[in-house]
Design an enzyme around this catalytic site. Structure first.
Site, mmCIF file in Angstrom:
data_model
loop_
_atom_site.group_PDB
_atom_site.id
_atom_site.type_symbol
_atom_site.label_atom_id
_atom_site.label_comp_id
_atom_site.label_asym_id
_atom_site.label_seq_id
_atom_site.Cartn_x
_atom_site.Cartn_y
_atom_site.Cartn_z
ATOM 1 N N LYS A 119 0.840 -1.198 0.000
ATOM 2 C CA LYS A 119 0.000 0.000 0.000
ATOM 3 C C LYS A 119 0.881 1.255 0.000
ATOM 4 C CE LYS A 119 -3.815 1.958 2.771
ATOM 5 N NZ LYS A 119 -4.695 1.702 3.918
ATOM 6 N N SER A 194 -9.246 1.990 2.573
ATOM 7 C CA SER A 194 -8.272 2.750 1.810
ATOM 8 C C SER A 194 -7.206 1.907 1.128
ATOM 9 C CB SER A 194 -7.590 3.765 2.735
ATOM 10 O OG SER A 194 -6.923 3.113 3.809
ATOM 11 N N VAL A 215 -8.008 1.273 9.762
ATOM 12 C CA VAL A 215 -8.402 2.041 10.939
ATOM 13 C C VAL A 215 -9.927 2.169 11.036
ATOM 14 C CG1 VAL A 215 -8.376 4.400 9.987
ATOM 15 C CG2 VAL A 215 -7.705 4.026 12.387
ATOM 16 N N SER A 218 -10.245 -0.510 6.381
ATOM 17 C CA SER A 218 -9.452 -0.256 5.173
ATOM 18 C C SER A 218 -8.783 -1.484 4.577
ATOM 19 C CB SER A 218 -8.396 0.815 5.454
ATOM 20 O OG SER A 218 -9.014 2.054 5.675
#
EC number: 3.5.1.99
Length: 547
Positions: A119, A194, A215, A218
């Protein structure tokens, strides 16, 4: 005006340069894959890509499969998926020299020769961790994050970085620098976020293993939306050194790094590799708990709590069916299923999660956007954060009876230090009460809904309220994994016409629209365990996967 124009032009120039680098990365990948195919025309790429990670890693370690065959097979496939979905931000060119070094390793680690993706927010030496912010361009990391260092020591090779939404505080995957990432299964759907670039790349078969962060869901949103598996461990089970956060410093909602892969066995192998002496020595704040193979391999029947709804976000028909069908199959497999009742999830989301993450009235979050050209869906937050206290208070009391929305937390709670301490104490009390309820029912694990099927592109930004199923377990700091169990059907789509939601407000109506048109898309469930019991969580995930 002239100064503003010059500043914006400079920002656009940085964006253009980053996009050119991204394009050059893809060109290099294409050249590398083509060169390898020309030199090794007889290599069966399809058979390599079809191997699950445990089998692939065994073949790499015993020498029956050369590392360069695996590496370039995935470079070629990753290029294809990146072209289709816009999931890769950068090809790590040094991975080719790491591949040559790996071939000379005397000791072959658990992941010897395995290419893996990272990521954007996870530091890799010499490369940007942008979080989708222009200001973070051209600021390469000085060293690898601990998780990347450990995986390299285990013989794995990081080969690409993947896209994220701006700031990470979103479960879509779009930013001004690299644009929108699409779902590999249906391009009109979001890949989740995310860790959306990871979800798209692995879901499309362009990476066999990826590392993301979580969090509020994600890791789990991209896994569920793209039909793969992921686990969010207890917050401190894996090192977070060298990993950028969306809201730096907040401690109310536990963030975690974790693996993403096509199947549960691959997640278990990755955690086994990570939970080693290397990690414990590189980051002494991580408890030295090696992977417990005995717990993971156990066949003892489980006592499983379950619920179909959190009474805050009404589950889609497919979500509800996924839990019911999984429950029935688990019972048929000899496990005991026990109803578990959730209460006050709305209070948990707004007062613990939103208020906890933004106790400073959103100032830390807002500060990240200073000097940026785009603020995503945060324009109202910016205005609220800068509004005088008396106006925030007035807005808070005026809006509360009518509006169910996360920014109530911003306008209501610019907390003092003693209020933050009190909040942390309240969250800990809630956690202990939840554990007490769990133990009263003598549960091993929990079966929970997971938001799905994948929402249409653009909808996650409008539906931040829908994080309730995932964010609960960040507030509790429990390990939680996602396993796809079914596909959305025509019957689910028909039932969706009657979807009203619990509040029958704008958010519920919008969520119904976001679910529509998803026939054939994967639907997952969440598997949850108590803190530090990742192996038990994975064992439960494996049971669900094999039903």
């Amino acid at each position: 005006l002239l100064l503003r124009w010059r500043r914006r032009r400079a920002l656009w120039r940085k964006v253009a340069e980053a996009q050119e680098r991204q394009e050059r990365s893809l060109v290099r990948m294409e050249a590398a894959a083509l060169r390898f195919r020309e030199q090794h025309p007889s290599v069966n790429v399809v058979s390599i890509l079809s191997l699950p990670l445990p089998e692939l890693s065994r073949k790499l370690r015993d020498g029956s499969l050369p590392p360069d065959h695996v590496f370039y097979a995935y470079v070629g496939k990753a290029l294809q998926i990146a072209t289709e979905t816009n999931c890769i931000t950068e090809f790590l060119q040094e991975s080719e020299s790491q591949l040559r070094k790996a071939k000379l390793m005397e000791k072959r680690g658990l992941l010897y020769g395995v290419p893996f993706s990272i990521k954007d927010s996870i530091d890799c030496q010499g490369h940007d961790s942008t979080l989708g912010f222009i200001k973070n361009l051209n600021k390469p990391a000085a060293e690898d994050s601990v998780v990347v260092q450990v995986l390299k020591r285990q013989g794995a090779i990081p080969f690409v970085k993947t896209n994220v939404p701006q700031s990470l505080i979103s479960y879509d995957c779009k930013n001004l620098i690299f644009g929108q990432t699409r779902n590999p299964l249906l391009y009109t759907r979001s890949p989740g976020g995310s860790s959306g670039g990871e979800g798209a790349l692995i879901g499309g078969g362009g990476s066999i293993l990826g590392i993301g962060t979580d969090v509020g869901g994600s890791l789990r949103f991209p896994a569920a939306f793209c039909g793969i598996c992921a686990i969010k461990p207890t917050g401190n089970r894996l090192s977070k050194r060298g990993i950028m956060a969306g809201v730096v410093g907040q401690k109310a909602v536990a963030a975690a790094a974790g693996p993403m892969a096509k199947d549960v066995e691959s997640l278990a192998l990755c955690l086994q590799a990570l939970l080693s002496e290397d990690m414990f020595s590189l980051d002494s704040t991580v408890p030295p708990l090696p992977f417990n193979e005995e717990v993971y391999s156990s066949t003892k029947p489980l006592r499983i709590g379950y619920y179909e709804t959190d009474f805050f976000t009404m589950p889609s028909p497919a979500m509800r069916r996924a839990v019911r069908e999984t429950k029935q199959l688990l019972e048929e497999a000899g496990h005991t299923l026990v109803p578990f009742e959730l209460t006050n999830v709305d209070y948990v989301i707004f007062n613990y999660c939103v208020r906890g993450m933004f106790s400073d009235g959103g100032r830390t979050f807002v500060k990240q956007f200073k000097g940026e050209m785009e603020r995503g869906g945060a324009a109202l937050l910016f205005w609220l954060a800068k509004a005088p206290h008396w106006l925030k208070t007035l807005l808070s009391w005026t809006a509360k009876p009518f509006v169910r929305m996360p920014f109530i937390g911003f306008v209501s709670f610019h907390s003092t230090v003693d209020e933050v301490w009190s909040l942390h104490h309240e969250i800990e009390d809630f956690r202990q009460q939840f554990i007490a309820q769990w133990k009263k029912l003598n549960l091993d694990v929990m079966l929970c809904p997971m938001l799905g099927p994948a929402l249409g592109i653009g909808y996650p930004a409008k539906l931040s309220v829908a994080v309730s199923y995932t964010m609960l377990y960040n507030a509790l700091d429990f390990p939680a994994g996602v396993v796809p169990v079914t596909l959305a059907t025509d019957e689910d789509e028909e039932e969706l016409k009657g979807y009203k939601g619990y509040y029958q407000d704008w958010w519920d109506r919008t969520l119904a629209k976001a679910f529509r048109g998803s026939v054939g898309m994967p639907v997952a469930v969440q598997c949850v365990a108590l803190p530090w019991q990742e192996e038990l969580c994975l064992r439960f995930m494996k049971e669900v996967e094999t039903l």
